[in-house]
Design a protein around this motif. Sequence first.
Motif, mmCIF file in Angstrom:
data_model
loop_
_atom_site.group_PDB
_atom_site.id
_atom_site.type_symbol
_atom_site.label_atom_id
_atom_site.label_comp_id
_atom_site.label_asym_id
_atom_site.label_seq_id
_atom_site.Cartn_x
_atom_site.Cartn_y
_atom_site.Cartn_z
ATOM 1 N N SER A 1 22.370 0.192 0.221
ATOM 2 C CA SER A 1 22.266 1.607 0.561
ATOM 3 C C SER A 1 22.313 2.393 -0.733
ATOM 4 O O SER A 1 23.242 2.233 -1.531
ATOM 5 C CB SER A 1 23.393 2.063 1.492
ATOM 6 O OG SER A 1 23.287 3.470 1.701
ATOM 7 N N ILE B 1 25.462 6.291 -0.112
ATOM 8 C CA ILE B 1 26.727 6.204 0.604
ATOM 9 C C ILE B 1 27.672 7.279 0.071
ATOM 10 O O ILE B 1 27.477 7.824 -1.016
ATOM 11 C CB ILE B 1 27.386 4.810 0.500
ATOM 12 C CG1 ILE B 1 27.668 4.428 -0.954
ATOM 13 C CG2 ILE B 1 26.551 3.775 1.218
ATOM 14 C CD1 ILE B 1 28.504 3.174 -1.092
ATOM 15 N N VAL C 1 37.415 6.184 2.993
ATOM 16 C CA VAL C 1 36.277 5.718 3.789
ATOM 17 C C VAL C 1 35.013 5.678 2.931
ATOM 18 O O VAL C 1 34.725 6.616 2.187
ATOM 19 C CB VAL C 1 36.047 6.637 5.006
ATOM 20 C CG1 VAL C 1 34.803 6.219 5.791
ATOM 21 C CG2 VAL C 1 37.271 6.649 5.917
ATOM 22 N N GLY D 1 35.677 -2.609 8.981
ATOM 23 C CA GLY D 1 34.553 -1.704 9.163
ATOM 24 C C GLY D 1 33.451 -2.266 10.023
ATOM 25 O O GLY D 1 33.634 -3.251 10.742
ATOM 26 N N ARG D 2 32.299 -1.599 9.906
ATOM 27 C CA ARG D 2 31.123 -1.936 10.696
ATOM 28 C C ARG D 2 29.904 -1.763 9.808
ATOM 29 O O ARG D 2 29.802 -0.805 9.034
ATOM 30 C CB ARG D 2 31.043 -0.984 11.891
ATOM 31 C CG ARG D 2 29.859 -1.155 12.778
ATOM 32 C CD ARG D 2 29.838 -0.116 13.899
ATOM 33 N NE ARG D 2 30.081 1.248 13.448
ATOM 34 C CZ ARG D 2 29.188 2.035 12.862
ATOM 35 N NH1 ARG D 2 27.975 1.584 12.618
ATOM 36 N NH2 ARG D 2 29.487 3.259 12.487
ATOM 37 N N ILE D 3 28.967 -2.698 9.935
ATOM 38 C CA ILE D 3 27.694 -2.625 9.209
ATOM 39 C C ILE D 3 26.573 -2.793 10.222
ATOM 40 O O ILE D 3 26.557 -3.769 10.973
ATOM 41 C CB ILE D 3 27.577 -3.724 8.133
ATOM 42 C CG1 ILE D 3 28.747 -3.666 7.168
ATOM 43 C CG2 ILE D 3 26.259 -3.590 7.383
ATOM 44 C CD1 ILE D 3 28.828 -4.854 6.240
ATOM 45 N N GLU E 1 30.970 5.277 3.630
ATOM 46 C CA GLU E 1 30.019 5.304 4.749
ATOM 47 C C GLU E 1 28.672 5.834 4.305
ATOM 48 O O GLU E 1 28.578 6.571 3.314
ATOM 49 C CB GLU E 1 30.564 6.141 5.905
ATOM 50 C CG GLU E 1 30.839 7.577 5.566
ATOM 51 C CD GLU E 1 31.554 8.305 6.691
ATOM 52 O OE1 GLU E 1 31.345 7.964 7.868
ATOM 53 O OE2 GLU E 1 32.327 9.221 6.383
ATOM 54 N N CYS F 1 30.153 -1.478 -4.724
ATOM 55 C CA CYS F 1 29.899 -0.051 -4.524
ATOM 56 C C CYS F 1 30.090 0.632 -5.868
ATOM 57 O O CYS F 1 31.017 0.292 -6.607
ATOM 58 C CB CYS F 1 30.888 0.566 -3.546
ATOM 59 S SG CYS F 1 30.914 -0.169 -1.918
ATOM 60 N N ASP G 1 23.666 1.989 9.853
ATOM 61 C CA ASP G 1 24.602 2.592 8.912
ATOM 62 C C ASP G 1 25.763 1.654 8.607
ATOM 63 O O ASP G 1 25.859 0.557 9.157
ATOM 64 C CB ASP G 1 25.114 3.935 9.433
ATOM 65 C CG ASP G 1 25.750 3.836 10.816
ATOM 66 O OD1 ASP G 1 25.855 2.723 11.368
ATOM 67 O OD2 ASP G 1 26.145 4.874 11.350
ATOM 68 N N ILE G 2 26.611 2.096 7.701
ATOM 69 C CA ILE G 2 27.783 1.332 7.286
ATOM 70 C C ILE G 2 28.980 2.268 7.272
ATOM 71 O O ILE G 2 28.855 3.445 6.899
ATOM 72 C CB ILE G 2 27.577 0.686 5.901
ATOM 73 C CG1 ILE G 2 28.821 -0.104 5.469
ATOM 74 C CG2 ILE G 2 27.184 1.717 4.856
ATOM 75 C CD1 ILE G 2 28.630 -0.942 4.226
ATOM 76 N N LYS G 3 30.120 1.756 7.713
ATOM 77 C CA LYS G 3 31.375 2.488 7.606
ATOM 78 C C LYS G 3 32.486 1.492 7.347
ATOM 79 O O LYS G 3 32.725 0.597 8.154
ATOM 80 C CB LYS G 3 31.684 3.307 8.855
ATOM 81 C CG LYS G 3 32.957 4.130 8.698
ATOM 82 C CD LYS G 3 33.189 5.056 9.874
ATOM 83 C CE LYS G 3 34.430 5.908 9.637
ATOM 84 N NZ LYS G 3 34.666 6.807 10.786
ATOM 85 N N THR H 1 36.572 1.337 6.245
ATOM 86 C CA THR H 1 37.811 2.091 6.088
ATOM 87 C C THR H 1 38.809 1.231 5.334
ATOM 88 O O THR H 1 39.186 0.148 5.794
ATOM 89 C CB THR H 1 38.373 2.502 7.457
ATOM 90 O OG1 THR H 1 37.372 3.255 8.157
ATOM 91 C CG2 THR H 1 39.627 3.341 7.300
#
Length: 103
Positions: A42, A45, A79, A63-65, A81, A18, A69-71, A73
């Motif tokens: 992405s 973000i 965060v 997190g979740r992908i 996202e 990132c 979307d992506i988030k 923590t």
Amino acid sequence: MHTAQGTIKCNPGGRFTCTFIINEMVFTFSGSFISIVPQFTSANIKLTYNTPNHLRSTKSFDGRIGPNDIKITLVDGDVIEGVLDEPLDPGLTVSGSGVWNAE
């Protein structure tokens, strides 16, 4: 809370980077997911963080992908996202760790 816009790129297998611009400095959060994650990107973000002091050292995350979307923590509550450039279906629950660097 502070925010910064950025990008994320994940290579096949789960290594990612990132990149954010904060106060004219480039901050990167580079790491890997514990599980195998397909390639994704992405270009839009957002990092929400409490203090620039959080943007250093190694951090674990959950997190979740996907699918759209992506988030992520981080352990200190910051965060990352945003919306994926291309859908990732099915979505994945992820965890891992990464390290902050500033240039």
